[in-house]
Motif scaffolding. Structure first.
Motif, PDB file in Angstrom:
ATOM      1  N   UNK A  74       0.771  -1.228   0.000  1.00 51.03           N
ATOM      2  CA  UNK A  74       0.000   0.000   0.000  1.00 51.03           C
ATOM      3  C   UNK A  74       0.803   1.278   0.000  1.00 51.03           C
ATOM      4  N   UNK A  75       2.127   1.196   0.183  1.00 49.29           N
ATOM      5  CA  UNK A  75       2.980   2.395   0.208  1.00 49.29           C
ATOM      6  C   UNK A  75       3.740   2.521  -1.111  1.00 49.29           C
ATOM      7  N   UNK A  76       3.743   3.706  -1.647  1.00 49.39           N
ATOM      8  CA  UNK A  76       4.444   3.952  -2.902  1.00 49.39           C
ATOM      9  C   UNK A  76       5.953   3.885  -2.693  1.00 49.39           C
ATOM     10  N   UNK A  77       6.627   3.125  -3.552  1.00 51.92           N
ATOM     11  CA  UNK A  77       8.082   2.980  -3.453  1.00 51.92           C
ATOM     12  C   UNK A  77       8.802   3.527  -4.681  1.00 51.92           C
ATOM     13  N   UNK A  78       8.085   3.749  -5.776  1.00 46.79           N
ATOM     14  CA  UNK A  78       8.709   4.309  -6.978  1.00 46.79           C
ATOM     15  C   UNK A  78       7.647   4.947  -7.844  1.00 46.79           C
ATOM     16  N   UNK A  79       7.978   6.076  -8.445  1.00 47.13           N
ATOM     17  CA  UNK A  79       7.106   6.723  -9.420  1.00 47.13           C
ATOM     18  C   UNK A  79       7.960   7.561 -10.360  1.00 47.13           C
ATOM     19  N   UNK A  80       7.849   7.288 -11.649  1.00 48.99           N
ATOM     20  CA  UNK A  80       8.597   8.016 -12.669  1.00 48.99           C
ATOM     21  C   UNK A  80       7.673   8.303 -13.852  1.00 48.99           C
ATOM     22  N   UNK A  81       7.870   9.438 -14.479  1.00 49.53           N
ATOM     23  CA  UNK A  81       7.174   9.712 -15.724  1.00 49.53           C
ATOM     24  C   UNK A  81       8.004  10.670 -16.571  1.00 49.53           C
ATOM     25  N   UNK A  82       7.807  10.625 -17.873  1.00 47.54           N
ATOM     26  CA  UNK A  82       8.422  11.614 -18.759  1.00 47.54           C
ATOM     27  C   UNK A  82       7.562  11.761 -20.005  1.00 47.54           C
ATOM     28  N   UNK A  83       7.640  12.919 -20.629  1.00 46.07           N
ATOM     29  CA  UNK A  83       6.907  13.223 -21.856  1.00 46.07           C
ATOM     30  C   UNK A  83       7.757  14.148 -22.711  1.00 46.07           C
ATOM     31  N   UNK A  84       7.840  13.862 -24.023  1.00 46.60           N
ATOM     32  CA  UNK A  84       8.719  14.622 -24.921  1.00 46.60           C
ATOM     33  C   UNK A  84       8.029  14.881 -26.248  1.00 46.60           C
ATOM     34  N   UNK A  85       8.210  16.097 -26.769  1.00 44.15           N
ATOM     35  CA  UNK A  85       7.733  16.462 -28.098  1.00 44.15           C
ATOM     36  C   UNK A  85       8.951  16.853 -28.933  1.00 44.15           C
ATOM     37  N   UNK A  86       9.043  16.332 -30.171  1.00 42.65           N
ATOM     38  CA  UNK A  86      10.252  16.512 -30.987  1.00 42.65           C
ATOM     39  C   UNK A  86       9.900  16.839 -32.430  1.00 42.65           C
ATOM     40  N   UNK A  87      10.669  17.754 -33.015  1.00 41.42           N
ATOM     41  CA  UNK A  87      10.570  18.060 -34.449  1.00 41.42           C
ATOM     42  C   UNK A  87      11.909  17.753 -35.103  1.00 41.42           C
ATOM     43  N   UNK A  88      11.858  17.035 -36.221  1.00 40.58           N
ATOM     44  CA  UNK A  88      13.078  16.643 -36.938  1.00 40.58           C
ATOM     45  C   UNK A  88      12.943  17.002 -38.416  1.00 40.58           C
ATOM     46  N   UNK A  89      14.016  17.553 -38.983  1.00 42.37           N
ATOM     47  CA  UNK A  89      14.042  17.938 -40.391  1.00 42.37           C
ATOM     48  C   UNK A  89      15.166  17.175 -41.101  1.00 42.37           C
ATOM     49  N   UNK A  90      14.808  16.348 -42.078  1.00 41.39           N
ATOM     50  CA  UNK A  90      15.798  15.562 -42.796  1.00 41.39           C
ATOM     51  C   UNK A  90      16.511  16.427 -43.834  1.00 41.39           C
TER      52      UNK A  90
END
Length: 240
Positions: A74-90
């Motif tokens: 019942x106790x939180x031992x780990x929490x991770x998150x990430x979010x990324x937005x990317x623009x690429x030009x060839x």
């Protein structure tokens, strides 16, 4: 759950709505895993990860997100998150330029939120159907909010990223990537992240993936804080 965590989850779910449109040039990959243990000990672990890209002419826009939470008795031992937005030009078949912005959180590793802005170039050393090898070199500007002191720190780093992937046979493929981030302001505050993984195809859409992610930060805020965080994941992957 915080609004930032909800944002990461929404980025994971949103591409399925887009995919319902008529033949858009989307590429999407999602993975999810749930582990629940009952008996002498009780623990729950949930993780989800996605990447969606949209290509038009020589441009690529991509969004990615990841979320992990673990509870023990019942106790939180780990929490991770990430979010990324990317623009690429060839620029050519082997060269491209990119700019991206992302946010991540891992309060158990010392930061409530870390915002990263990147600009750089990408070059393919190998680009074939069964095998790819590319590197990225750029500059990263970072804003970090400490989970220990709540202080805000600004820094600039060089970013070197290398990724190699190979199809071993028609059903099995492997991938390894490594990211090195030396800090311009403090040479001791460098980061190293890497992940080897193996995927086994079940059919044209689904596959089983085993991955071992390592996140190393050389400079810690407290003596008790560990420099290395590892995550071993077995996940179901949907790719289309």
């Amino acid at each position: 759950m915080s609004r930032s965590a909800l944002l990461a989850i929404s980025i994971f779910i949103f591409p399925f709505t887009l995919y319902a449109e008529e033949k858009p040039p989307w590429a999407h990959e999602s993975e999810a895993s749930i582990v629940k243990v009952d008996g002498n000990t009780t623990s729950d672990s949930y993780s989800a990860k996605q990447k969606t890209s949209y290509r038009f002419d020589l441009n690529i826009i991509s969004a990615s997100g990841r979320y992990l939470q673990t509870k023990a008795s019942g106790s939180e031992t780990a929490k991770q998150w990430d979010a990324t937005l990317r623009y690429e030009r060839e620029l050519s078949d082997l060269w491209s330029l990119f700019i991206q912005h992302g946010a991540e959180s891992d309060p158990y590793a010392g930061y409530v939120q870390r915002d990263n802005s990147d600009i750089g170039g990408k070059y393919y050393l190998i680009k074939t159907d069964p095998e790819t090898l590319f590197s990225e070199l750029g500059v990263r500007s970072t804003k970090t909010i400490s989970s220990v002191s709540n202080n805000v720190d600004y820094s600039t780093s060089c970013r070197l990223y290398i990724e190699y992937s190979k199809k071993i046979n028609e059903s099995v493929s492997g991938k390894f990537w490594v990211e090195y981030l030396p800090n311009f302001k403090d040479s001791d505050a460098y980061l190293v992240n890497y992940e080897p993984s193996v995927s086994v195809m079940m059919n044209q859409v689904f596959s089983l993936k085993i991955a071992y992610l390592v996140k190393y930060h050389n400079l810690t805020l407290t003596a008790a804080e560990k420099k290395e965080d590892t995550t071993f994941t077995t996940a179901l992957v949907a790719k289309f």
